[in-house]
Design an enzyme around this catalytic site. Structure first.
Site, short mmCIF file in Angstrom:
data_model
loop_
_atom_site.label_atom_id
_atom_site.label_comp_id
_atom_site.label_asym_id
_atom_site.label_seq_id
_atom_site.Cartn_x
_atom_site.Cartn_y
_atom_site.Cartn_z
N PHE A 76 0.86 -1.18 0.00
CA PHE A 76 0.00 0.00 0.00
C PHE A 76 0.90 1.23 0.00
O PHE A 76 1.74 1.38 0.88
CB PHE A 76 -0.92 0.03 1.22
CG PHE A 76 -1.84 1.22 1.20
CD1 PHE A 76 -2.98 1.21 0.40
CD2 PHE A 76 -1.54 2.36 1.92
CE1 PHE A 76 -3.81 2.34 0.35
CE2 PHE A 76 -2.37 3.48 1.87
CZ PHE A 76 -3.50 3.46 1.09
N LYS A 78 2.92 9.87 8.27
CA LYS A 78 2.21 9.43 9.48
C LYS A 78 2.79 10.01 10.79
O LYS A 78 2.45 11.11 11.15
CB LYS A 78 2.12 7.92 9.50
CG LYS A 78 1.15 7.40 8.40
CD LYS A 78 0.58 6.02 8.69
CE LYS A 78 -0.65 5.75 7.84
NZ LYS A 78 -0.38 5.14 6.53
N ASP A 132 9.35 2.58 1.56
CA ASP A 132 8.17 3.26 2.07
C ASP A 132 8.11 2.97 3.57
O ASP A 132 7.72 1.88 3.99
CB ASP A 132 6.91 2.74 1.35
CG ASP A 132 5.63 3.40 1.88
OD1 ASP A 132 5.68 4.02 2.96
OD2 ASP A 132 4.59 3.27 1.21
C1 PLP Z 1 -0.66 5.41 5.08
C2 PLP Z 1 0.34 4.92 4.10
C3 PLP Z 1 0.54 5.55 2.87
C4 PLP Z 1 -0.33 6.68 2.39
O1 PLP Z 1 -0.27 7.80 3.24
P1 PLP Z 1 -1.38 8.96 3.09
O2 PLP Z 1 -0.93 9.98 4.09
O3 PLP Z 1 -2.70 8.35 3.41
O4 PLP Z 1 -1.33 9.45 1.70
C5 PLP Z 1 1.53 5.07 2.04
N1 PLP Z 1 2.29 4.03 2.39
C6 PLP Z 1 2.14 3.41 3.58
C7 PLP Z 1 3.04 2.26 3.92
C8 PLP Z 1 1.15 3.80 4.45
O5 PLP Z 1 0.99 3.16 5.61
#
Ligand code: PLP
Length: 398
Positions: free
Chosen positions: A129, A243, A214
């Site tokens: 994701f 986050k 990521d």
């Molecule tokens: C939450 C998340 C995203 C996306 O972040 P947003 O602030 O919602 O755009 C991307 N990668 C990972 C691993 C995430 O947990």
């Protein structure tokens, strides 16, 4: 009739009025132990005095100037992130998806600036994701999120989770890089083995590819190191974070080495709000706390206790929980009953957690919890699992 609020979320019938540390107080007065932390965002809990003070002080001085001018808070936070990581340079945005978009752009530009603009494709992994923009959706490759939004953005090739042979087969003359979460969050708390991350680093070096991590969910201390990849002893060329960086204030960042970012010259990227003084005041305050010498030690200690206690719950309630996974305070309970049943049973008993892929319940408490909070959580879990263990068989998923 469509409601005034676009109905894209299946929201729990619950709203909150305030928070205190790891607790949330609902508008009806009920008190919840928050082991969801806004999906790994509220790493320092709610209303942390240091963050409140930093934001309040900044709010009374200056909110926004645009990136037409110097923003001292950006300069400072960038210098500190550079000092604490593999990176030489940082771009600030407002979200995780924007940080990933920036990472993709840097990786593509790296090759274009070296005279190889045909190298733009990125290898990603099933279950990933990376966000909800068109490009980050294509990177995540989840059919259910892509459907109905037109042709998938080109340039992303997905291989099976952790499949090194698949990666080797996917590497071709058009490849720019590899994008991976060291621990998949939404995908169900799936840890990529350190040896796999090291092998990806070697493949990237061999083929001249950009390695992109990521760490939007797993970074900023959640695994017990500042960034999860530190456990594997490898560094990426580019990394997206967000986050927990803002502790609840929207902020994201893309970190890169000098070599990787060489093509990102004046005018190649931008953001109106990115790195504004409010966000930077909070980012710096979060870093103040997370970089304190004892902080990560605390995370490791309390996380070990929590994982051990979860293991005992899993042993006791085999028909409900199959296994405990994850690292630090990014933990998952792989369920044998539908994970939504456990999420709901916990919420009814005053504890918040988050569902995830692979029928997992994610346990993502604020990093400031103590062993006492863990004991409270385990008591609630015990009660919820006992009730689910006695559910009629038809409620149990295969
Ligand atoms: C939450 C998340 C995203 C996306 O972040 P947003 O602030 O919602 O755009 C991307 N990668 C990972 C691993 C995430 O947990």
């Amino acid at each position: 009739m469509i409601p005034p609020l676009l109905p894209t979320y299946a929201r729990a019938p619950l709203a909150f009025e305030r928070g205190e540390g790891p607790y949330l107080i609902a508008t009806d007065g009920r008190r919840f132990l928050d082991f969801a932390a806004g999906i790994a965002v509220n790493a320092l809990g709610h209303a942390h005095p240091r963050l409140v003070a930093a934001l309040s002080a900044q709010a009374s001085k200056l909110w926004h100037t645009s990136n037409l001018y110097q923003v001292p808070g950006q300069q400072l936070l960038a210098e500190r992130l550079v000092a604490a990581t593999f990176a030489d340079t940082v771009f600030f945005g407002n979200s995780g998806a924007e940080a990933i978009e920036c990472a993709i752009k840097i990786a593509r530009k790296f090759h274009a600036a070296r005279g190889e603009p045909q190298r733009f494709r990125i290898i990603t992994f099933e279950g990933a994701f990376h966000g909800r923009t068109l490009a980050t959706l294509a990177a995540g490759g989840q059919k259910k999120y892509l459907e109905g939004f037109g042709p998938k953005v080109d340039g992303f090739d997905q291989v099976a989770f952790g499949d090194l042979e698949g990666v080797k087969r996917a590497i071709g003359p058009e490849n720019a890089g590899i994008l991976i979460e060291p621990i998949q969050g939404e995908g169900g708390v799936r840890c990529v083995p350190g040896e796999t991350l090291r092998a990806l680093r070697a493949l990237c070096d061999e083929h001249g590819l950009m390695l992109m991590f990521d760490e939007i969910q797993c970074g900023m201390g959640r695994t017990g190191k500042l960034f999860a990849h530190e456990w594997a002893g490898v560094t990426p060329d580019i990394m997206a974070i967000a986050k927990a960086l803002g502790g609840g204030f929207p902020v994201g960042a893309c970190l890169a080495t000098e070599r990787a970012a060489a093509g990102m010259t004046t005018g190649t990227h931008g953001s109106t709000f990115g790195g504004n003084p409010l966000a930077m005041s909070i980012g710096n305050a979060v870093l103040d706390v997370v970089l304190e010498p004892a902080f990560l030690e605390h995370v490791n200690k309390v996380a070990n206790y929590l994982k051990q206690q979860l293991g005992m719950i899993a042993d006791r309630y085999g028909p409900v929980i199959e296994e405990v996974r994850g690292q630090g305070l990014l933990l998952g309970l792989k369920c044998k009953v539908p994970n939504t049943l456990l999420v709901d049973a916990l919420r009814e008993r005053g504890m918040l957690v988050v569902g995830g892929g692979d029928n997992v319940v994610r346990i993502l408490p604020p990093l400031i919890i103590t062993e006492e909070h863990v004991r409270d959580a385990i008591a609630i879990l015990n009660d919820a699992c006992a009730s689910l263990a006695h559910q009629p068989a038809k409620d149990a998923a295969k």
